[in-house]
Structure formats: C-alpha cells, structure tokens
Design a protein around this motif. Structure first.
Motif, PDB file in Angstrom:
ATOM      1  N   LYS A 179       0.831  -1.200   0.000  1.00  0.00           N
ATOM      2  CA  LYS A 179       0.000   0.000   0.000  1.00  0.00           C
ATOM      3  C   LYS A 179       0.872   1.258   0.000  1.00  0.00           C
ATOM      4  CE  LYS A 179      -3.799  -0.129   0.026  1.00  0.00           C
ATOM      5  NZ  LYS A 179      -4.750  -0.097  -1.110  1.00  0.00           N
ATOM      6  N   VAL A 180       1.966   1.257   0.766  1.00  0.00           N
ATOM      7  CA  VAL A 180       2.873   2.407   0.769  1.00  0.00           C
ATOM      8  C   VAL A 180       3.533   2.541  -0.605  1.00  0.00           C
ATOM      9  CG1 VAL A 180       4.965   3.397   1.772  1.00  0.00           C
ATOM     10  CG2 VAL A 180       3.286   2.277   3.250  1.00  0.00           C
ATOM     11  N   ALA A 181       3.918   1.416  -1.204  1.00  0.00           N
ATOM     12  CA  ALA A 181       4.534   1.449  -2.534  1.00  0.00           C
ATOM     13  C   ALA A 181       3.550   1.968  -3.580  1.00  0.00           C
ATOM     14  CB  ALA A 181       5.020   0.056  -2.916  1.00  0.00           C
ATOM     15  N   GLU A 182       2.282   1.606  -3.440  1.00  0.00           N
ATOM     16  CA  GLU A 182       1.257   2.043  -4.389  1.00  0.00           C
ATOM     17  C   GLU A 182       1.093   3.554  -4.372  1.00  0.00           C
ATOM     18  OE1 GLU A 182      -3.608   1.948  -4.615  1.00  0.00           O
ATOM     19  OE2 GLU A 182      -2.587   0.203  -3.751  1.00  0.00           O
ATOM     20  N   HIS A 183       1.062   4.148  -3.164  1.00  0.00           N
ATOM     21  CA  HIS A 183       0.803   5.581  -3.042  1.00  0.00           C
ATOM     22  C   HIS A 183       2.074   6.427  -3.024  1.00  0.00           C
ATOM     23  CE1 HIS A 183      -3.535   5.361  -2.478  1.00  0.00           C
ATOM     24  NE2 HIS A 183      -3.351   4.321  -1.682  1.00  0.00           N
ATOM     25  N   GLY A 184       3.207   5.816  -2.645  1.00  0.00           N
ATOM     26  CA  GLY A 184       4.419   6.606  -2.498  1.00  0.00           C
ATOM     27  C   GLY A 184       4.298   7.618  -1.382  1.00  0.00           C
ATOM     28  N   ASN A 185       3.399   7.326  -0.448  1.00  0.00           N
ATOM     29  CA  ASN A 185       3.093   8.276   0.621  1.00  0.00           C
ATOM     30  C   ASN A 185       2.525   7.510   1.811  1.00  0.00           C
ATOM     31  OD1 ASN A 185       1.030  10.110   2.093  1.00  0.00           O
ATOM     32  ND2 ASN A 185       2.314  11.559   0.956  1.00  0.00           N
ATOM     33  N   VAL A 186       3.171   7.632   2.954  1.00  0.00           N
ATOM     34  CA  VAL A 186       2.752   6.872   4.131  1.00  0.00           C
ATOM     35  C   VAL A 186       1.413   7.373   4.654  1.00  0.00           C
ATOM     36  CG1 VAL A 186       3.343   6.242   6.512  1.00  0.00           C
ATOM     37  CG2 VAL A 186       5.126   6.321   4.769  1.00  0.00           C
ATOM     38  N   THR A 187       1.206   8.689   4.632  1.00  0.00           N
ATOM     39  CA  THR A 187      -0.039   9.251   5.160  1.00  0.00           C
ATOM     40  C   THR A 187      -1.252   8.749   4.390  1.00  0.00           C
ATOM     41  OG1 THR A 187       1.134  11.247   5.887  1.00  0.00           O
ATOM     42  CG2 THR A 187      -1.266  11.391   5.680  1.00  0.00           C
ATOM     43  N   GLN A 188      -1.165   8.784   3.051  1.00  0.00           N
ATOM     44  CA  GLN A 188      -2.279   8.325   2.233  1.00  0.00           C
ATOM     45  C   GLN A 188      -2.506   6.828   2.396  1.00  0.00           C
ATOM     46  OE1 GLN A 188      -4.331  10.314   0.544  1.00  0.00           O
ATOM     47  NE2 GLN A 188      -5.579   8.493   0.091  1.00  0.00           N
ATOM     48  N   ALA A 189      -1.406   6.069   2.476  1.00  0.00           N
ATOM     49  CA  ALA A 189      -1.533   4.622   2.671  1.00  0.00           C
ATOM     50  C   ALA A 189      -2.189   4.313   4.004  1.00  0.00           C
ATOM     51  CB  ALA A 189      -0.153   3.966   2.586  1.00  0.00           C
ATOM     52  N   ALA A 190      -1.819   5.061   5.044  1.00  0.00           N
ATOM     53  CA  ALA A 190      -2.384   4.835   6.376  1.00  0.00           C
ATOM     54  C   ALA A 190      -3.887   5.069   6.390  1.00  0.00           C
ATOM     55  CB  ALA A 190      -1.688   5.735   7.393  1.00  0.00           C
ATOM     56  N   LYS A 191      -4.332   6.087   5.634  1.00  0.00           N
ATOM     57  CA  LYS A 191      -5.772   6.366   5.579  1.00  0.00           C
ATOM     58  C   LYS A 191      -6.529   5.184   4.991  1.00  0.00           C
ATOM     59  CE  LYS A 191      -5.487  11.415   5.139  1.00  0.00           C
ATOM     60  NZ  LYS A 191      -5.743  12.582   4.239  1.00  0.00           N
ATOM     61  N   GLU A 192      -6.012   4.606   3.925  1.00  0.00           N
ATOM     62  CA  GLU A 192      -6.705   3.477   3.297  1.00  0.00           C
ATOM     63  C   GLU A 192      -6.633   2.216   4.144  1.00  0.00           C
ATOM     64  OE1 GLU A 192      -6.232   2.580  -0.761  1.00  0.00           O
ATOM     65  OE2 GLU A 192      -6.259   4.682  -1.424  1.00  0.00           O
ATOM     66  N   LEU A 193      -5.582   2.124   4.973  1.00  0.00           N
ATOM     67  CA  LEU A 193      -5.429   0.948   5.826  1.00  0.00           C
ATOM     68  C   LEU A 193      -6.118   1.118   7.175  1.00  0.00           C
ATOM     69  CD1 LEU A 193      -1.654   0.259   5.082  1.00  0.00           C
ATOM     70  CD2 LEU A 193      -3.575  -1.171   4.354  1.00  0.00           C
ATOM     71  N   PHE A 194      -6.656   2.331   7.423  1.00  0.00           N
ATOM     72  CA  PHE A 194      -7.365   2.630   8.666  1.00  0.00           C
ATOM     73  C   PHE A 194      -6.467   2.491   9.895  1.00  0.00           C
ATOM     74  CE2 PHE A 194     -10.584   1.155   5.632  1.00  0.00           C
ATOM     75  CZ  PHE A 194     -11.403   2.292   5.585  1.00  0.00           C
ATOM     76  N   ILE A 195      -5.223   2.949   9.758  1.00  0.00           N
ATOM     77  CA  ILE A 195      -4.318   3.036  10.893  1.00  0.00           C
ATOM     78  C   ILE A 195      -3.684   4.417  10.872  1.00  0.00           C
ATOM     79  CG2 ILE A 195      -3.832   0.555  10.894  1.00  0.00           C
ATOM     80  CD1 ILE A 195      -1.124   1.163   9.651  1.00  0.00           C
ATOM     81  N   THR A 196      -2.994   4.783  11.933  1.00  0.00           N
ATOM     82  CA  THR A 196      -2.381   6.102  11.978  1.00  0.00           C
ATOM     83  C   THR A 196      -1.080   6.117  11.181  1.00  0.00           C
ATOM     84  OG1 THR A 196      -1.088   5.634  13.968  1.00  0.00           O
ATOM     85  CG2 THR A 196      -3.342   6.471  14.279  1.00  0.00           C
ATOM     86  N   GLN A 197      -0.707   7.302  10.752  1.00  0.00           N
ATOM     87  CA  GLN A 197       0.542   7.441   9.990  1.00  0.00           C
ATOM     88  C   GLN A 197       1.759   7.043  10.813  1.00  0.00           C
ATOM     89  OE1 GLN A 197       2.889  10.296  10.463  1.00  0.00           O
ATOM     90  NE2 GLN A 197       4.289   9.264   9.052  1.00  0.00           N
ATOM     91  N   PRO A 198       1.874   7.480  12.090  1.00  0.00           N
ATOM     92  CA  PRO A 198       3.037   7.047  12.889  1.00  0.00           C
ATOM     93  C   PRO A 198       3.101   5.532  13.064  1.00  0.00           C
ATOM     94  CG  PRO A 198       2.002   8.958  13.895  1.00  0.00           C
ATOM     95  CD  PRO A 198       1.080   8.490  12.811  1.00  0.00           C
ATOM     96  N   ALA A 199       1.926   4.896  13.233  1.00  0.00           N
ATOM     97  CA  ALA A 199       1.908   3.441  13.415  1.00  0.00           C
ATOM     98  C   ALA A 199       2.396   2.729  12.158  1.00  0.00           C
ATOM     99  CB  ALA A 199       0.499   2.975  13.771  1.00  0.00           C
ATOM    100  N   LEU A 200       1.976   3.226  10.994  1.00  0.00           N
ATOM    101  CA  LEU A 200       2.402   2.599   9.751  1.00  0.00           C
ATOM    102  C   LEU A 200       3.898   2.824   9.517  1.00  0.00           C
ATOM    103  CD1 LEU A 200       1.794   1.051   7.190  1.00  0.00           C
ATOM    104  CD2 LEU A 200       1.038   3.186   6.114  1.00  0.00           C
ATOM    105  N   SER A 201       4.382   4.041   9.782  1.00  0.00           N
ATOM    106  CA  SER A 201       5.817   4.324   9.626  1.00  0.00           C
ATOM    107  C   SER A 201       6.642   3.415  10.524  1.00  0.00           C
ATOM    108  CB  SER A 201       6.104   5.789   9.971  1.00  0.00           C
ATOM    109  OG  SER A 201       5.486   6.657   9.048  1.00  0.00           O
ATOM    110  N   HIS A 202       6.188   3.238  11.777  1.00  0.00           N
ATOM    111  CA  HIS A 202       6.893   2.366  12.715  1.00  0.00           C
ATOM    112  C   HIS A 202       6.877   0.916  12.230  1.00  0.00           C
ATOM    113  CE1 HIS A 202       8.482   0.933  16.511  1.00  0.00           C
ATOM    114  NE2 HIS A 202       7.447   0.103  16.640  1.00  0.00           N
ATOM    115  N   TYR A 203       5.743   0.503  11.674  1.00  0.00           N
ATOM    116  CA  TYR A 203       5.618  -0.876  11.190  1.00  0.00           C
ATOM    117  C   TYR A 203       6.588  -1.125  10.039  1.00  0.00           C
ATOM    118  CZ  TYR A 203       3.184  -5.282  10.362  1.00  0.00           C
ATOM    119  OH  TYR A 203       2.887  -6.611  10.259  1.00  0.00           O
TER     120      TYR A 203
END
Length: 315
Positions: A11-35
């Motif tokens: 999902k991050v590769a698809e968007h090239g953006n962690v914030t946008q990917a996090a929205k579609e995954l229904f998690i927070t941006q910091p949580a996704l970056s940490h993951y």
C-alpha cells in the motif's frame, strides 16, 4: 507468514506516501511508519528511499514488492478455491466496465447473475478502460469487461466478442468515389485518409486502433476535434463536423439522428475484441466464470447492433 506486513508495504509502494496509505489501511501514519521501519530492521534492508517525493522503492524494495504480489496472489487463489469447494453463495464481487457499455450490459447481467447467486453482491466500477486496468492490477476490481487490444503487464484477457467498428458521417458527405461497394455501404478507407475526423482522445482504446489504421497508410488522421465520448463523436459527425469511427455499442445506445449515415469500414467489417480481463495467472472462481459466461451469452444471443445492420444508410 504475516500477510498484513505484505499488504502494508504494498500500500505504501502504491501511493508513495505513508499518510495516504495509512488512511486506506485505517491506521495512523506514525503506526504505519513504525511498522515499515520494523520490517526493514528485521530484514536488514531499506525498502523505501525516504529522500524522494513521492517515496520510491530501493532495489531491495522492488524485489520485496514483486515477491509480495506473488505471495498474496497465491493466497487469494487458494482462498477462492476453498470458497468454490463450499459452493460460494455469499460475498461480494467488483466488476469494472466503461460507462458507455454499462447501460446496455448491466440490466441483463445483474438479473441473470442474481438468479443463480442471490446472496452475492455484484458491485460495479464504471471508469474508462485505462483506470479499470489499473484497478484490476491493484485488486480494487475483481475483473473488467472492456476492449482488449494487446497483452499488458500483469493482465490477461479472455475474448468474449468481436465488435464491429463503423464509420459515421452526415448524409451526403461521402461521394461515389469513397465506396468499395456502395450498395452494401462499404467504404474505401484509402479515399478518406485526408478527410477531417472527430476522434476520441489519445488515451482511449478506440483511438489507438484508429491511429493504427492510419499508420497502415503511412499517415495520421486529420483531427478537427477530440472528445471523451463515442456518443459525442457520433453526434458531432452527424452534425457534419467531421467523420467519426464508433463501436457498434454506440449505435445501439445512442438515439439515431435522422441525418446520420453509417458505413462498414471493410468487406468483412473491421472489429476489435471485447474481453473479460483479470490478473495474470489468477484463479477464476465459479462466480467469475459465471459472469464471463453471461457476458458472452449476452453478445452472442443479443448482438448490440443486430437491429441496426439493416438500417445502415444505403447510398
């Protein structure tokens, strides 16, 4: 295996953006970056270049993404095979279809499909062919029904019907010298290559095919106007603003203009394939096979231009 990890990275590769990917995954941006950082630390490689906007994949990231797509495809195929075993009667399937074809196809398709699978929700994504192909690649649509001109990366198509393309003009525009067979309304296309044309924009499948026809004569079309709609091209041609080339579906779904003339482009009719397009190597479950069969039945038993062929203008 952690399939969530694979989906997060994709999902991050698809968007090239962690914030946008996090929205579609229904998690927070910091949580996704940490993951993502934990995945990179565990594997001992960096998957993304953080100094580019949008984020880009490293060489290791490209290999990871390629493998992740294969793994998730295998997992999805297995799930569908297991669903077949239990004779799937509930669920959801997303079908992509160009808007111009939806009005003709969907009433018949949905009614027939729900007779066999009343508990399955059939959703539609009505977009142009380019967007639909990308949606199928990304798994946002299960398949798409659209014109299919060549194999494309990650996709394959099962041809269901060969649809004829027609030349449309205002009555009286063509003269006797423009025909191979005037009685049967078959034009000599070679005599038309210098004429003004109203064509669809270059990102549309029918435009690619028309440009290919002109290349056979070592030239390009004289385009006086471009449009996004076959119906608009038909009406503009009927108004005498130029010639147009439209699929048979347009003749069926568009109100016939009294001043329009419609012609065959060759003796056998120039055709392009309409196909059931899905991800390459994908397992086609009973639902998708049923939809494919219904689509083929629709065009074989109810050709969209059957009642128009005898009405083609005789000049």
């Amino acid at each position: 295996m952690d399939f969530r990890e694979l989906r997060y990275v994709l999902k991050v590769a698809e968007h090239g953006n962690v914030t946008q990917a996090a929205k579609e995954l229904f998690i927070t941006q910091p949580a996704l970056s940490h993951y993502i950082s934990k995945v990179e630390a565990r594997m001992g490689v960096q998957l993304f270049n953080r100094n580019t906007t949008p984020l880009s994949l490293t060489l290791a990231g490209e290999k990871y993404v390629k493998a992740a797509r294969k793994i998730l495809a295998i997992e999805a195929n297995l799930q569908e095979e297991l669903e077949d075993i239990t004779v799937l009667k509930k669920g959801r399937i997303v079908m992509g279809i160009p808007p111009a074809r939806a009005s003709y196809v969907l009433p018949y398709l949905i009614r027939r499909f729900h007779q066999s699978y009343p508990g399955v929700e059939l959703l539609t994504m009505e977009k142009n062919s380019g967007i639909l192909k990308q949606a199928v690649r990304q798994g946002k649509a299960d398949f798409a029904f659209l014109p299919w001109l060549s194999d494309e990366d990650g996709l394959e198509g099962e041809v269901l019907y060969l649809e004829e393309l027609f030349l449309v003009a205002r009555q009286g525009v063509l003269t006797e010298e423009n025909f191979k067979d005037q009685q049967r309304s078959i034009v000599n296309f070679e005599t038309l290559i210098e004429e003004p044309f109203v064509l669809l924009r270059s990102n549309r499948g029918i435009r690619w095919m028309v440009d290919g026809i002109f290349r056979q004569y070592g030239t390009s079309p004289h385009v006086v106007m471009e449009t996004s709609s076959n119906e608009s091209a038909y009406r503009l041609a009927a108004a005498g603003l130029g010639l147009a080339i439209v699929p048979g579906m347009t003749l069926y779904t568009t109100r016939r203009e009294p001043q329009v003339a419609v012609y065959h482009l060759s003796e056998k009719g120039m055709r392009w394939p309409l196909a059931f397009v899905h991800r390459k190597g994908e397992y086609l479950n009973v639902l998708k096979l049923e939809l494919s069969d219904i689509l083929q039945e629709l065009f074989e038993r109810h050709p969209p231009i059957k009642d128009l062929i005898d009405g083609v203008e005789r000049r």
